[in-house]
Design a protein around this motif. Sequence first.
Motif, PDB file in Angstrom:
ATOM      1  N   SER A 260       0.842  -1.202   0.000  1.00  0.00           N
ATOM      2  CA  SER A 260       0.000   0.000   0.000  1.00  0.00           C
ATOM      3  C   SER A 260       0.873   1.246   0.000  1.00  0.00           C
ATOM      4  N   VAL A 261       0.280   2.301  -0.505  1.00  0.00           N
ATOM      5  CA  VAL A 261       0.932   3.612  -0.444  1.00  0.00           C
ATOM      6  C   VAL A 261       0.332   4.330   0.767  1.00  0.00           C
ATOM      7  N   PHE A 262       1.211   4.775   1.630  1.00  0.00           N
ATOM      8  CA  PHE A 262       0.832   5.439   2.871  1.00  0.00           C
ATOM      9  C   PHE A 262       0.739   6.936   2.550  1.00  0.00           C
ATOM     10  N   ALA A 263      -0.427   7.553   2.778  1.00  0.00           N
ATOM     11  CA  ALA A 263      -0.639   8.956   2.401  1.00  0.00           C
ATOM     12  C   ALA A 263      -1.309   9.712   3.547  1.00  0.00           C
ATOM     13  N   THR A 264      -1.201  11.033   3.510  1.00  0.00           N
ATOM     14  CA  THR A 264      -1.797  11.866   4.568  1.00  0.00           C
ATOM     15  C   THR A 264      -2.929  12.714   3.977  1.00  0.00           C
ATOM     16  N   VAL A 265      -4.015  12.836   4.751  1.00  0.00           N
ATOM     17  CA  VAL A 265      -5.087  13.767   4.382  1.00  0.00           C
ATOM     18  C   VAL A 265      -4.539  15.175   4.636  1.00  0.00           C
ATOM     19  N   ILE A 266      -4.414  15.958   3.546  1.00  0.00           N
ATOM     20  CA  ILE A 266      -3.841  17.307   3.743  1.00  0.00           C
ATOM     21  C   ILE A 266      -4.872  18.417   3.567  1.00  0.00           C
ATOM     22  N   SER A 267      -6.070  18.064   3.055  1.00  0.00           N
ATOM     23  CA  SER A 267      -7.063  19.130   2.891  1.00  0.00           C
ATOM     24  C   SER A 267      -8.466  18.528   2.860  1.00  0.00           C
ATOM     25  N   ARG A 268      -9.444  19.288   3.393  1.00  0.00           N
ATOM     26  CA  ARG A 268     -10.863  18.901   3.343  1.00  0.00           C
ATOM     27  C   ARG A 268     -11.633  20.098   2.787  1.00  0.00           C
ATOM     28  N   PRO A 269     -11.450  20.406   1.485  1.00  0.00           N
ATOM     29  CA  PRO A 269     -12.004  21.645   0.948  1.00  0.00           C
ATOM     30  C   PRO A 269     -13.530  21.717   0.994  1.00  0.00           C
ATOM     31  N   THR A 270     -14.186  20.556   0.951  1.00  0.00           N
ATOM     32  CA  THR A 270     -15.656  20.541   1.061  1.00  0.00           C
ATOM     33  C   THR A 270     -16.013  19.463   2.079  1.00  0.00           C
ATOM     34  N   ASP A 320     -14.325  11.166  -2.771  1.00  0.00           N
ATOM     35  CA  ASP A 320     -15.537  11.737  -2.176  1.00  0.00           C
ATOM     36  C   ASP A 320     -16.096  10.728  -1.182  1.00  0.00           C
ATOM     37  N   ILE A 321     -16.491  11.211  -0.022  1.00  0.00           N
ATOM     38  CA  ILE A 321     -17.086  10.310   0.966  1.00  0.00           C
ATOM     39  C   ILE A 321     -18.491   9.952   0.471  1.00  0.00           C
ATOM     40  N   PRO A 322     -18.760   8.659   0.264  1.00  0.00           N
ATOM     41  CA  PRO A 322     -20.091   8.290  -0.236  1.00  0.00           C
ATOM     42  C   PRO A 322     -21.184   8.750   0.739  1.00  0.00           C
ATOM     43  N   SER A 323     -22.290   9.236   0.172  1.00  0.00           N
ATOM     44  CA  SER A 323     -23.343   9.810   1.027  1.00  0.00           C
ATOM     45  C   SER A 323     -23.943   8.774   1.972  1.00  0.00           C
ATOM     46  N   ASP A 324     -23.858   7.490   1.585  1.00  0.00           N
ATOM     47  CA  ASP A 324     -24.457   6.467   2.446  1.00  0.00           C
ATOM     48  C   ASP A 324     -23.457   5.906   3.463  1.00  0.00           C
ATOM     49  N   MET A 325     -22.285   6.515   3.573  1.00  0.00           N
ATOM     50  CA  MET A 325     -21.298   5.992   4.546  1.00  0.00           C
ATOM     51  C   MET A 325     -21.141   6.961   5.712  1.00  0.00           C
ATOM     52  N   ASP A 326     -21.211   6.405   6.910  1.00  0.00           N
ATOM     53  CA  ASP A 326     -21.093   7.228   8.099  1.00  0.00           C
ATOM     54  C   ASP A 326     -19.629   7.236   8.569  1.00  0.00           C
ATOM     55  N   VAL A 327     -18.772   7.864   7.764  1.00  0.00           N
ATOM     56  CA  VAL A 327     -17.355   7.959   8.139  1.00  0.00           C
ATOM     57  C   VAL A 327     -16.887   9.391   7.902  1.00  0.00           C
ATOM     58  N   ASP A 328     -15.827   9.754   8.570  1.00  0.00           N
ATOM     59  CA  ASP A 328     -15.248  11.066   8.312  1.00  0.00           C
ATOM     60  C   ASP A 328     -13.721  10.953   8.346  1.00  0.00           C
ATOM     61  N   PHE A 329     -13.059  11.895   7.767  1.00  0.00           N
ATOM     62  CA  PHE A 329     -11.592  11.867   7.681  1.00  0.00           C
ATOM     63  C   PHE A 329     -11.091  13.252   8.066  1.00  0.00           C
ATOM     64  N   HIS A 330     -10.085  13.314   8.942  1.00  0.00           N
ATOM     65  CA  HIS A 330      -9.613  14.618   9.380  1.00  0.00           C
ATOM     66  C   HIS A 330      -8.219  14.939   8.819  1.00  0.00           C
TER      67      HIS A 330
END
Length: 373
Positions: A260-270, A320-330
């Motif tokens: 796997s490629v290990f990556a960081t969430v760097i922005s949540r523009p929407t 994009d976070i699918p509308s039917d998924m109850d998850v969030d990413f910071h």
Amino acid sequence: MSDIRSFSIADTPSLMVDIEVMEGNLDDMQRKADSFGVKLRPHVKTHRSVALAKMQIERGASGITVAKLTEADVMAEGGVDDIFVANEIVGNIKLERLAEIRRKVRRMAVAVDHMDHISILNGRFKDPDRPLEVLLDVNTGDPRTGVEPGPEALDLARSVWESPGLSLRGIYTHDGQSYDVEGWEGIIEVNRNSQQAVIDLAKTIKDHGISCEEVSVGSTPSLLLGEILPGVTEIRPGTYIFMDADQANVLGSYDRCALSVFATVISRPTRDRVVLDAGTKALTYYVQDKGICRTPGHGVLKRYPSIHLNRKSDEHSSFDIPSDMDVDFHIGERLEIIPNHACPTVNLYDSIYGVKGGEVVALWPVSCRGCSR
Ligand SMILES: Cc1ncc(COP(=O)(O)O)c(C=O)c1O
């Protein structure tokens, strides 16, 4: 093995391998080769790492396959002594390099699919006491290199046989079309037809009094599913060590994906869009657009495999976070992405972190990184 102990020391993007999953993949393929009584000669273009090639050999691989002479050189310097270059060698620079590498190893062979290759090699390698071993590259449905398995192939085999500086080890094929067909049945059929074509050709060659010891086949999709037919002597899978999104589509599961490629969430523009610091320079542009291996996006989130990266530029990708998924990413969260295709992805990194029990316990150099000559 290095003494790295903490997962958090790895900056992003970086490349991770789950060691237990990888070892399971290595053991499964070696077991398959053993159970069918054939040699396993893994294609190391997938990992380009001397350390991992040695792991394959320690588990029973008879030698390695490479695509490039520069890969062969690095592997030879690293102590791998039986190398098949599954590629046509053209040009004086390469001929001299081949001669040099060959001096460093116990056994080496290269591919030919045209009379010109034979006369070029025969012009350079003239020692009948140590002839250069050659395998005939045969096209069984993947329109790349390879002579058709008919009378022309027999002529080439005879010509190698009659060249004092060359020795015909056998014939080989790569059924890369297995990636493009639909369904398991399609792969099994491609695999069977491809093997049968080279088995028949080897018989014809032998019937003409020409020695043809090796009949070498393989691609990962077909070796995951298909039987190995009597008459085949060697298999050459590459991607099986890590698997990837392509192969997960064949298997119907991501469980065997070690890389796997290990990556960081760097922005949540929407509210929906999540942006990572890994773009094409970390994941490649590879998308498989047809067949069973078809990859709908640019990589898959390991923790949420229903989420595919749907946008990618040089330095960024997003989903994009699918509308039917109850998850969030910071922002700051780190995610693992299963790449669509392992081989070109690995070539983007200097090293691979080996992870066991949630800890980084190894750091393997991608020793042949950039070795594309
Ligand atoms: C000649 C040859 N042999 C074997 C392989 C291994 O195939 P895979 O990566 O599907 O295991 C390849 C892959 O490109 C190849 O070109």
